[in-house]
Design an enzyme around this catalytic site. Structure first.
Site, mmCIF file in Angstrom:
data_model
loop_
_atom_site.group_PDB
_atom_site.id
_atom_site.type_symbol
_atom_site.label_atom_id
_atom_site.label_comp_id
_atom_site.label_asym_id
_atom_site.label_seq_id
_atom_site.Cartn_x
_atom_site.Cartn_y
_atom_site.Cartn_z
ATOM 1 N N CYS A 116 27.477 93.444 31.109
ATOM 2 C CA CYS A 116 28.604 93.917 30.310
ATOM 3 C C CYS A 116 28.118 94.466 28.972
ATOM 4 C CB CYS A 116 29.643 92.805 30.162
ATOM 5 S SG CYS A 116 31.269 93.378 29.594
ATOM 6 N N HIS A 139 30.440 90.539 35.779
ATOM 7 C CA HIS A 139 29.791 89.331 35.252
ATOM 8 C C HIS A 139 29.327 88.410 36.383
ATOM 9 C CE1 HIS A 139 30.785 89.497 30.862
ATOM 10 N NE2 HIS A 139 31.717 90.338 31.299
ATOM 11 N N GLU A 150 27.390 85.851 36.067
ATOM 12 C CA GLU A 150 27.355 84.460 35.580
ATOM 13 C C GLU A 150 28.720 83.802 35.663
ATOM 14 O OE1 GLU A 150 28.967 86.506 31.991
ATOM 15 O OE2 GLU A 150 27.693 87.013 33.691
#
EC number: 6.3.5.3
Length: 234
Positions: free
Chosen positions: A89, A206, A208
């Protein structure tokens, strides 16, 4: 498995740094280091991650000030040696601003912040970050950005495609790439791309935040696993 050290860069305004640290450290044999933006030491990292957030408040434009951070000189040298660098990002925005990746990210097509899970197709599973995915596999990954509209001029885009640097594209749940499925308006529906050498990857989704089924998806976990397996084999 050999121990792997993953460094997570922390800029003023980063807000996904600890999410990234948590996801990376969840693998056995992995140690994480938080790398402060004004340092010149990567602390022995085998891989560096630039996390999401709003580095320096996204003043001027996203990532444009972070590229001047002292730590980025070390990251650029690290990448030049063929070592793995992942930008998520805002981290993707920083990689573009500092020239490690080509193109630019502008405001989303409808000028609205997008925060939701989106289907993302694996276009290239032959990178060190994507080796555990199937070619054309559709992942369920969250996005949260206002400036995720990727652009590159036609001649650059043609070269990126020819060199297999496009790694992820936005799609529908069946893997179809369309204007409707491309919510932020990115050219060629690009959600993530690599450098020519394939050791630097930037993406807007994302991974994660999709590293555990409790979060709604664990499709991002294999991105970390792929890189860790690669580093363990060195």
């Amino acid at each position: 498995m050999a121990e792997v050290t993953i460094g997570v860069v922390v800029f003023p305004g980063s807000n996904c740094d600890h999410d990234t640290e948590f996801a990376a450290a969840s693998f056995p044999g992995v140690e994480t280091r938080m790398l402060w933006h004004n340092e010149h030491d990567l602390q022995g990292s085998d891989m560096v991650v630039l996390p999401g957030g709003f580095s320096y408040g996204d003043y001027l434009r996203a990532g444009s000030i972070a590229k001047f951070s002292p730590i980025m000189r070390e990251v650029i040298d690290f990448a030049a040696k063929g070592r793995p660098v992942l930008g998520i990002c805002n981290g993707f925005q920083v990689l573009l601003e500092c020239g490690l990746l080509e193109g630019a990210l502008t405001r989303n097509r409808d000028k609205k912040f997008i925060c939701r899970f989106m289907p993302v197709k694996v276009v290239n599973n032959r990178t060190l970050f994507t080796s555990l995915y199937q070619q054309d596999e559709v992942l369920n990954l969250p996005v949260a950005h206002g400036e995720g509209n990727y652009y590159a001029p036609p001649e650059t885009l043609e070269r990126l495609v020819a060199d297999d640097q496009v790694v992820f594209r936005y799609c529908d749940e069946h893997g179809n790439v369309s204007d409707e499925a491309n919510l932020n308006g990115s050219v060629d529906a690009i959600a993530g791309l690599s450098n020519k050498e394939k050791n630097v990857l930037g993406l807007m989704p994302h991974p994660e935040r999709a590293s555990d089924s409790l979060l709604g998806s664990d499709d991002g976990r294999r991105m970390f696993r792929s890189a860790i397996d690669y580093l363990s084999g060195i």
